[in-house]
Design a protein around this motif. Structure first.
Motif, PDB file in Angstrom:
ATOM      1  N   ARG A  25       0.780  -1.236   0.000  1.00 40.44           N
ATOM      2  CA  ARG A  25       0.000   0.000   0.000  1.00 40.44           C
ATOM      3  C   ARG A  25       0.813   1.288   0.000  1.00 40.44           C
ATOM      4  O   ARG A  25       0.313   2.322  -0.418  1.00 40.44           O
ATOM      5  N   PRO A  27       3.375   3.824  -1.318  1.00 40.13           N
ATOM      6  CA  PRO A  27       4.075   4.075  -2.585  1.00 40.13           C
ATOM      7  C   PRO A  27       5.593   4.128  -2.461  1.00 40.13           C
ATOM      8  O   PRO A  27       6.302   3.653  -3.351  1.00 40.13           O
ATOM      9  N   SER A  31       7.958   1.506  -4.528  1.00 43.06           N
ATOM     10  CA  SER A  31       9.024   2.039  -5.387  1.00 43.06           C
ATOM     11  C   SER A  31      10.359   1.339  -5.148  1.00 43.06           C
ATOM     12  O   SER A  31      11.217   1.330  -6.028  1.00 43.06           O
ATOM     13  N   ILE A  40       6.606   5.686  -7.542  1.00 50.94           N
ATOM     14  CA  ILE A  40       5.166   5.490  -7.481  1.00 50.94           C
ATOM     15  C   ILE A  40       4.619   6.543  -6.540  1.00 50.94           C
ATOM     16  O   ILE A  40       5.174   6.778  -5.460  1.00 50.94           O
ATOM     17  N   THR A  41       3.549   7.193  -6.962  1.00 48.23           N
ATOM     18  CA  THR A  41       2.902   8.192  -6.112  1.00 48.23           C
ATOM     19  C   THR A  41       1.461   7.774  -5.880  1.00 48.23           C
ATOM     20  O   THR A  41       0.888   7.003  -6.662  1.00 48.23           O
ATOM     21  N   LEU A  42       0.861   8.289  -4.820  1.00 47.62           N
ATOM     22  CA  LEU A  42      -0.527   8.004  -4.472  1.00 47.62           C
ATOM     23  C   LEU A  42      -1.246   9.323  -4.245  1.00 47.62           C
ATOM     24  O   LEU A  42      -0.846  10.123  -3.400  1.00 47.62           O
ATOM     25  N   TYR A  47      -2.794   5.169  -7.600  1.00 52.98           N
ATOM     26  CA  TYR A  47      -1.347   4.977  -7.663  1.00 52.98           C
ATOM     27  C   TYR A  47      -0.900   5.259  -9.090  1.00 52.98           C
ATOM     28  O   TYR A  47      -1.458   4.707 -10.037  1.00 52.98           O
ATOM     29  N   THR A  48       0.110   6.095  -9.239  1.00 48.90           N
ATOM     30  CA  THR A  48       0.708   6.372 -10.545  1.00 48.90           C
ATOM     31  C   THR A  48       2.097   5.759 -10.552  1.00 48.90           C
ATOM     32  O   THR A  48       2.941   6.102  -9.724  1.00 48.90           O
ATOM     33  N   TYR A  49       2.315   4.845 -11.483  1.00 48.78           N
ATOM     34  CA  TYR A  49       3.601   4.167 -11.646  1.00 48.78           C
ATOM     35  C   TYR A  49       4.331   4.872 -12.774  1.00 48.78           C
ATOM     36  O   TYR A  49       3.842   4.914 -13.905  1.00 48.78           O
ATOM     37  N   THR A  62      -7.623   2.319  -6.357  1.00 48.09           N
ATOM     38  CA  THR A  62      -8.078   1.453  -5.280  1.00 48.09           C
ATOM     39  C   THR A  62      -9.589   1.284  -5.379  1.00 48.09           C
ATOM     40  O   THR A  62     -10.330   2.268  -5.381  1.00 48.09           O
ATOM     41  N   HIS A  73      -7.455  -3.396  -7.008  1.00 45.01           N
ATOM     42  CA  HIS A  73      -7.142  -2.193  -7.786  1.00 45.01           C
ATOM     43  C   HIS A  73      -7.550  -2.388  -9.235  1.00 45.01           C
ATOM     44  O   HIS A  73      -7.640  -3.519  -9.711  1.00 45.01           O
TER      45      HIS A  73
END
Length: 147
Positions: A25, A27, A31, A40-42, A47-49, A62, A73
């Motif tokens: 969970r 990020p 990463s 990875i950001t949330l 979540y952006t990979y 999510t 997800h």
């Protein structure tokens, strides 16, 4: 919704339920072990990979979280924008002094071929997660070994 996953695998990891839950969970933790995405950001449950060059590799929204037992997800590949989103599910089960992690992937729009594509990606991802949780070492199981 598909009743049976298009892809499923399981692994066993020597860690606590809390450690596995956080590793799936958080990020910053994802990463550390993700085989292709170094950042990875949330934001607002999404979540952006990122790719190594800063582009968007994929999004994961999510859908459901049952604390310490289930995460669902979306799986939205940006490397192939013509492929519709699918769904991934993580099922966490404590067993003795380790955790059982089941990965299910639903609604895929292409065949699953062992050792290729999505199957290869999940295997590399799971190897990184397991190594990170058991040793603390951030190791990316991609073809080049680094990003």
């Amino acid at each position: 919704m598909a009743a049976k996953p298009d892809f499923m695998m399981q692994t066993f990891i020597r860690c606590t339920n809390d450690a596995l839950w956080d590793a799936l969970r958080e990020p910053e933790v994802i990463s550390e072990y993700h085989f292709l995405s170094p950042k990875i950001t949330l934001t607002d449950g999404v979540y952006t990979y990122e790719t190594p060059d800063g582009g968007t590799m994929m999004l994961a929204r999510t859908l459901v979280e049952d604390p310490k037992s289930r995460i669902e997800h979306t799986f939205e590949p940006h490397w192939a924008p013509d492929i519709p989103p699918s769904r991934s599910v993580f099922l966490l089960t404590p067993e003795a002094q380790h955790m059982k992690l089941v990965i299910e992937h639903y609604d895929l729009h292409f065949p699953v071929v062992p050792g290729e594509g999505v199957a290869d990606g999940w295997e590399r991802w799971a190897a990184g997660l397991k190594t990170f949780l058991e040793t603390g070492e951030a190791l990316r199981f991609n073809e080049k070994g680094t990003l």
